[in-house]
Design a protein around this motif. Sequence first.
Motif, PDB file in Angstrom:
ATOM      1  N   GLU A 285      16.405 -43.631  -7.742  1.00 49.49           N
ATOM      2  CA  GLU A 285      18.278 -44.295  -7.604  1.00 49.49           C
ATOM      3  C   GLU A 285      17.191 -44.017  -5.737  1.00 49.49           C
ATOM      4  OE1 GLU A 285      21.542 -44.768  -8.301  1.00 49.49           O
ATOM      5  OE2 GLU A 285      21.197 -44.494  -9.989  1.00 49.49           O
ATOM      6  N   ASP A 286      18.260 -45.645  -4.873  1.00 53.17           N
ATOM      7  CA  ASP A 286      18.468 -44.876  -3.672  1.00 53.17           C
ATOM      8  C   ASP A 286      19.515 -46.073  -2.944  1.00 53.17           C
ATOM      9  OD1 ASP A 286      15.420 -43.703  -1.140  1.00 53.17           O
ATOM     10  OD2 ASP A 286      17.670 -45.347  -0.697  1.00 53.17           O
ATOM     11  N   ASP A 287      20.442 -44.693  -2.269  1.00 54.19           N
ATOM     12  CA  ASP A 287      21.677 -45.600  -1.581  1.00 54.19           C
ATOM     13  C   ASP A 287      22.249 -46.474  -2.845  1.00 54.19           C
ATOM     14  OD1 ASP A 287      21.882 -45.707   1.051  1.00 54.19           O
ATOM     15  OD2 ASP A 287      21.089 -46.778   1.241  1.00 54.19           O
ATOM     16  N   GLY A 288      22.567 -46.212  -4.071  1.00 58.50           N
ATOM     17  CA  GLY A 288      22.659 -46.840  -5.310  1.00 58.50           C
ATOM     18  C   GLY A 288      22.161 -48.246  -6.362  1.00 58.50           C
ATOM     19  N   ALA A 289      20.501 -48.469  -5.346  1.00 53.02           N
ATOM     20  CA  ALA A 289      20.193 -49.183  -6.221  1.00 53.02           C
ATOM     21  C   ALA A 289      18.852 -48.498  -7.256  1.00 53.02           C
ATOM     22  CB  ALA A 289      19.329 -50.589  -5.201  1.00 53.02           C
ATOM     23  N   LEU A 290      18.522 -49.387  -7.686  1.00 56.87           N
ATOM     24  CA  LEU A 290      17.183 -48.720  -9.099  1.00 56.87           C
ATOM     25  C   LEU A 290      15.918 -48.798  -7.941  1.00 56.87           C
ATOM     26  CD1 LEU A 290      17.050 -46.207 -10.815  1.00 56.87           C
ATOM     27  CD2 LEU A 290      16.967 -48.811 -12.512  1.00 56.87           C
ATOM     28  N   VAL A 291      14.796 -47.879  -7.088  1.00 55.55           N
ATOM     29  CA  VAL A 291      13.777 -48.563  -6.593  1.00 55.55           C
ATOM     30  C   VAL A 291      12.967 -47.885  -6.764  1.00 55.55           C
ATOM     31  CG1 VAL A 291      15.612 -49.396  -5.056  1.00 55.55           C
ATOM     32  CG2 VAL A 291      13.672 -46.977  -5.134  1.00 55.55           C
ATOM     33  N   VAL A 292      11.473 -49.278  -6.517  1.00 56.92           N
ATOM     34  CA  VAL A 292      10.111 -48.548  -7.150  1.00 56.92           C
ATOM     35  C   VAL A 292       9.355 -48.257  -5.598  1.00 56.92           C
ATOM     36  CG1 VAL A 292       8.070 -48.845  -8.054  1.00 56.92           C
ATOM     37  CG2 VAL A 292      10.232 -49.732  -9.072  1.00 56.92           C
ATOM     38  N   PRO A 304      10.569 -50.204   0.126  1.00 55.92           N
ATOM     39  CA  PRO A 304      11.250 -50.145  -1.974  1.00 55.92           C
ATOM     40  C   PRO A 304      10.890 -51.607  -2.564  1.00 55.92           C
ATOM     41  CG  PRO A 304      12.748 -50.494  -0.343  1.00 55.92           C
ATOM     42  CD  PRO A 304      12.286 -51.022   0.635  1.00 55.92           C
ATOM     43  N   PHE A 305      10.815 -52.104  -3.685  1.00 55.92           N
ATOM     44  CA  PHE A 305      10.943 -52.480  -4.228  1.00 55.92           C
ATOM     45  C   PHE A 305      11.938 -52.866  -5.292  1.00 55.92           C
ATOM     46  CE2 PHE A 305       8.718 -54.382  -8.461  1.00 55.92           C
ATOM     47  CZ  PHE A 305       8.735 -56.473  -7.713  1.00 55.92           C
ATOM     48  N   ILE A 306      13.213 -53.671  -5.171  1.00 58.74           N
ATOM     49  CA  ILE A 306      14.352 -52.927  -5.929  1.00 58.74           C
ATOM     50  C   ILE A 306      14.654 -53.891  -7.155  1.00 58.74           C
ATOM     51  CG2 ILE A 306      16.256 -53.481  -5.683  1.00 58.74           C
ATOM     52  CD1 ILE A 306      16.308 -53.402  -2.579  1.00 58.74           C
ATOM     53  N   ILE A 307      14.952 -52.876  -8.484  1.00 60.90           N
ATOM     54  CA  ILE A 307      14.968 -53.627  -9.503  1.00 60.90           C
ATOM     55  C   ILE A 307      16.128 -53.999 -10.365  1.00 60.90           C
ATOM     56  CG2 ILE A 307      12.434 -53.133 -10.325  1.00 60.90           C
ATOM     57  CD1 ILE A 307      13.316 -50.584 -12.093  1.00 60.90           C
ATOM     58  N   ARG A 308      17.200 -53.279  -9.742  1.00 61.55           N
ATOM     59  CA  ARG A 308      18.415 -53.087  -9.767  1.00 61.55           C
ATOM     60  C   ARG A 308      20.166 -52.845  -8.754  1.00 61.55           C
ATOM     61  NH1 ARG A 308      20.587 -49.062 -14.588  1.00 61.55           N
ATOM     62  NH2 ARG A 308      20.679 -48.197 -12.070  1.00 61.55           N
ATOM     63  N   LYS A 309      19.709 -54.224  -8.332  1.00 58.81           N
ATOM     64  CA  LYS A 309      20.843 -53.699  -7.096  1.00 58.81           C
ATOM     65  C   LYS A 309      22.241 -52.772  -7.137  1.00 58.81           C
ATOM     66  CE  LYS A 309      22.219 -58.513  -7.240  1.00 58.81           C
ATOM     67  NZ  LYS A 309      21.948 -59.880  -7.077  1.00 58.81           N
ATOM     68  N   SER A 310      22.727 -52.424  -6.374  1.00 62.33           N
ATOM     69  CA  SER A 310      23.264 -50.942  -6.557  1.00 62.33           C
ATOM     70  C   SER A 310      24.759 -51.522  -6.759  1.00 62.33           C
ATOM     71  CB  SER A 310      23.800 -50.800  -4.763  1.00 62.33           C
ATOM     72  OG  SER A 310      24.503 -51.780  -3.612  1.00 62.33           O
ATOM     73  N   ASP A 311      25.238 -52.879  -7.441  1.00 57.71           N
ATOM     74  CA  ASP A 311      26.040 -53.461  -8.131  1.00 57.71           C
ATOM     75  C   ASP A 311      25.795 -53.540  -8.937  1.00 57.71           C
ATOM     76  OD1 ASP A 311      24.866 -56.094  -7.738  1.00 57.71           O
ATOM     77  OD2 ASP A 311      26.271 -56.997  -7.050  1.00 57.71           O
ATOM     78  N   GLY A 312      24.950 -53.205 -10.078  1.00 57.59           N
ATOM     79  CA  GLY A 312      24.389 -53.024 -11.463  1.00 57.59           C
ATOM     80  C   GLY A 312      23.622 -54.317 -11.687  1.00 57.59           C
ATOM     81  N   ALA A 313      23.839 -55.402 -10.746  1.00 53.57           N
ATOM     82  CA  ALA A 313      23.159 -56.636 -11.251  1.00 53.57           C
ATOM     83  C   ALA A 313      21.566 -56.863 -11.660  1.00 53.57           C
ATOM     84  CB  ALA A 313      23.488 -57.777 -10.508  1.00 53.57           C
ATOM     85  N   THR A 354       4.004 -52.447  -9.502  1.00 52.88           N
ATOM     86  CA  THR A 354       4.768 -51.668 -10.335  1.00 52.88           C
ATOM     87  C   THR A 354       4.384 -51.896 -12.410  1.00 52.88           C
ATOM     88  OG1 THR A 354       6.588 -51.653  -8.984  1.00 52.88           O
ATOM     89  CG2 THR A 354       7.232 -51.286 -11.120  1.00 52.88           C
ATOM     90  N   ALA A 355       4.220 -53.421 -12.404  1.00 53.19           N
ATOM     91  CA  ALA A 355       3.660 -53.227 -13.920  1.00 53.19           C
ATOM     92  C   ALA A 355       2.293 -52.451 -14.051  1.00 53.19           C
ATOM     93  CB  ALA A 355       3.275 -55.088 -14.140  1.00 53.19           C
ATOM     94  N   GLN A 356       1.653 -52.198 -13.055  1.00 50.74           N
ATOM     95  CA  GLN A 356      -0.128 -51.958 -13.624  1.00 50.74           C
ATOM     96  C   GLN A 356       0.647 -50.028 -14.326  1.00 50.74           C
ATOM     97  OE1 GLN A 356      -3.628 -52.226 -13.384  1.00 50.74           O
ATOM     98  NE2 GLN A 356      -3.099 -50.768 -14.921  1.00 50.74           N
ATOM     99  N   LYS A 357       1.567 -49.504 -13.119  1.00 53.37           N
ATOM    100  CA  LYS A 357       2.169 -48.412 -13.897  1.00 53.37           C
ATOM    101  C   LYS A 357       2.267 -48.261 -15.411  1.00 53.37           C
ATOM    102  CE  LYS A 357       1.678 -46.750  -8.423  1.00 53.37           C
ATOM    103  NZ  LYS A 357       2.647 -46.586  -7.718  1.00 53.37           N
ATOM    104  N   TRP A 358       3.526 -48.805 -14.914  1.00 52.41           N
ATOM    105  CA  TRP A 358       4.772 -49.188 -16.246  1.00 52.41           C
ATOM    106  C   TRP A 358       3.307 -48.770 -17.424  1.00 52.41           C
ATOM    107  CZ3 TRP A 358       8.290 -53.214 -17.405  1.00 52.41           C
ATOM    108  CH2 TRP A 358       8.980 -52.578 -18.404  1.00 52.41           C
ATOM    109  N   PHE A 359       2.996 -49.741 -17.160  1.00 59.16           N
ATOM    110  CA  PHE A 359       1.413 -50.167 -18.715  1.00 59.16           C
ATOM    111  C   PHE A 359       0.236 -48.758 -18.536  1.00 59.16           C
ATOM    112  CE2 PHE A 359       1.189 -54.365 -20.473  1.00 59.16           C
ATOM    113  CZ  PHE A 359       2.696 -55.135 -19.762  1.00 59.16           C
TER     114      PHE A 359
END
Length: 581
Positions: A285-292, A304-313, A354-359
Motif C-alpha cells: 500500500e502506498d498513498d492509499g493505492a496498491l502498488v508494486v 510504481p506500478f499501480i494495480i489498484r487505485k486509491s478509490d479502490g478501482a 511483476t508477472a515473473q515474480k508472481w509466477f
Amino acid sequence: MSTSFDLLPSFDELLYHTAQSLDGFNEDFDPQTRSADERFGDFQANGVLPFAKKAGKNPRELAQILIDALPPSENWTVDLAGPGFINFTLTPKFLLEWISEHGSDSAISNSAHSESPKKVVLDYSSPNTAKQMHVGHIRSTIIGESIARILAFQGNEIIRDNHLGDWGTQFGILLLAIKEQKISLDDLGDDPIAQLEDLYRQGNARIKEDEVALAKARQELVQLQDGDPENLQLWEKIRDISMSSFLKIYELLDVKFDHSLGESFYRDQVDEVYQGLSKHKICQEDDGALVVFHPEHKRFAKQPFIIRKSDGASNYATTDLATLTYRQKEWQAEQIIYVTDGRQRDHFEQLFLTAQKWFDADKKTLPTLSHVWFGTILGDDNKAIKTRDGQPIKLIDLLEEAIRRAADMVKQKNKDLPEEEVQRRAKVIGLGAVKYADLSQDRTLDYVFSWDKMLAMQGNTAPYLQYAVARISSIFRKVERSTEDSFTHARPPESDAERKLSRKLLFFPLALKQATRELKPHFLCTYLYELATEFSSFYNQEKVMIDDVKAKDLRLLLCASTQSVLKTGLNLLGIDTLEEM
RNA sequence: GCUCCUGUAGUUCAAUGGAUAGAACAUUGGUCUCCGGAACCGAAGAUCUGGGUUCGACUCCCAGCGGGAGCGCCA
C-alpha cells in the motif's frame, strides 16, 4: 536429390564441421555465414577473421586451410577474398534444382514449417470502445495481423485476441453526458459512433474545468464497475455500437479475431490479482493505492506500478495481470505477444517483471512475453494524432479514400470494366497500398501521417508488387499454361537476368527468418520489393514466349516461382493479389 | 531532474560489426513495331559533431547538439 529450403544453415554447418577436424580451429569457431553481395557470390562466411585474430593467426592463411579441407561439391564453388572472406557461389544447375524443388506454393509453405511450433497468443488492435478508430489505430491492427500470419505460416498455433479497452474511464464521462443530456442510444442517426465520440469529447473538455463534473463522472464509473443495472445496460449498448463500427474496418482489412475479450471480461478476476500479489508480498500500500516496486530495477525501484487505485478501482495494470494469468491457465499460452504503441514500454516492462515474480512465487512457468511496440503516427505539428480534443482523420475515411483512388486508376486503365469488378480490384489495390505503406518501414519509427505516403501506387509500393503478380498471370494466360505445371525441359539459368532472379528466389527463407526473429514485417517487404524489381528487370530483358523449349521452360519456371513467392509473401503481410489489374 | 527512443541524398525510408551505404519520390537523360509503361535502363545526390573500441563502425561505447516519448492513481 533433395536440397534444403534454407541454405544458410547448411553452409554454416558445413564450415563448422569441417573446421573441427582441422588443427587451427576449435569449437569456438563461428563461421558467421550470411547472404553475400552479388558481386562476390551467393553466401559469405566472415567468421574466420575474428577467430584468427583472437588466436593470433593470419586470417587469410587460416581461411585457405579451411577452404582446402572442404569436400568437393557440384553445387557450388568457393573462393577466398579480401582479408579472409569465404565466398560461395552456387552453380546454375543447383539454382535450377532448388527452384524446381522449393519454388511452388505448396513447397514453400511445407518447407517453412518450424520444428518446434508454439502456442502463441497475439494481442493486437485493441481499440477503446466508445471512440472511433482513427488513422493512428491502423498500426497495431496491421502489424499484429502480419505477425500473426507470419507465425502461423511456420506452423505455430495462433490465438488472435482483441483486448478491447471497454472498462475504462471514458465510460464515466460518457455515462454522465448521456444521462445529463437525456440522450437515447437507439436514436443516434446514421453514424452513431461519431455521435458518441462527440459526446465523449465534450465531456472530456468539461471535466477538465469542472471539478464537480469530474467527481460525478468518476462516480458513474464506480457505479458501472459495481454492477449498477442502468449503467450496465447503457455500457452494453455503447459496446455494441462500437463493435459494429470496428467490424466494418476489420472486414475491409481482412482481420478476424478468435476472441474479443476486453478488459470488462476480467472484471471479476481482479481480486485474484490483489490477493495473489499481496500473499507473496509483491505489492504494497502506498498513498492509499496498491502498488508494486522493483527494488532491483534502476527506475522501477521508485516508479510504481499501480494495480489498484486509491478509490479502490482497478486499472490497466490490474486487468493486464488478470488477462495474462487467464491466457496461461485457459489457453496454455507458451508465448504472448502484445502489439502496442511504444509509449507503453514502461507499462509492459513493469507488467512483465511483476508477472515473473508472481509466477515464480506460485512455481508456475511464465509464458514468453514480448512487447512488439511501434512508433507513433504524428500529425503535421509533429505531435501524436489524438482523439481527446482534435478531429483526427478517421480510419474508415482513409480506407475508403484509398479504395476510391485505386478505383479511378483501375477505370482509367480498363475502360469498359463492370463497376462491380472495378470495386473488387480497387479494394485489393487501395487497401494493399495502405497496409504496405505502414508495414514497409521499421515499426519502431514514428512517422508523420500523409495521404500521399499512404496512397502511393508507384515505386516501392504494394501495387508495384501486385503488378508483377498480374503480369505473370498474363504471361501464363497467353502461353496457355498453369503456374502449377512442371517445367521439365528447363535448362539451368545462364544469362545475367536469369541468374540474378534465381538467386533472389532462394533468399526468401532468409527474409522470412529475419522478419520472424525480430517480429518486423518490413524485412519481408524489403525482400519482396527487391524480388519484384529483379523480376521486372528480367521481364524486360528476356522474352518468355520463345521457341527454344529449354529456355522457355526455365523462364516460365522463374515466373511461376516468383509469383508463388510474391503471393505468399504478400499474403503474410495481409495483402491480396489479382490476376489482372 | 531521471530514464528510454531517435538523427542517413532535397523529401520519405533501407542496411544481422564486413568489401564500393541500398531504394523510392522529386530533379534529369534515355527505352515506346515490348509477353501489360502501375514498367525498364542511366545521371546527380547522404551516415549530426567530437572522441574511443575494432583487422573492419551508419551499426558498439563516451561526450555534446537537435527531435520525440515516458515518469502515482489514463489506457
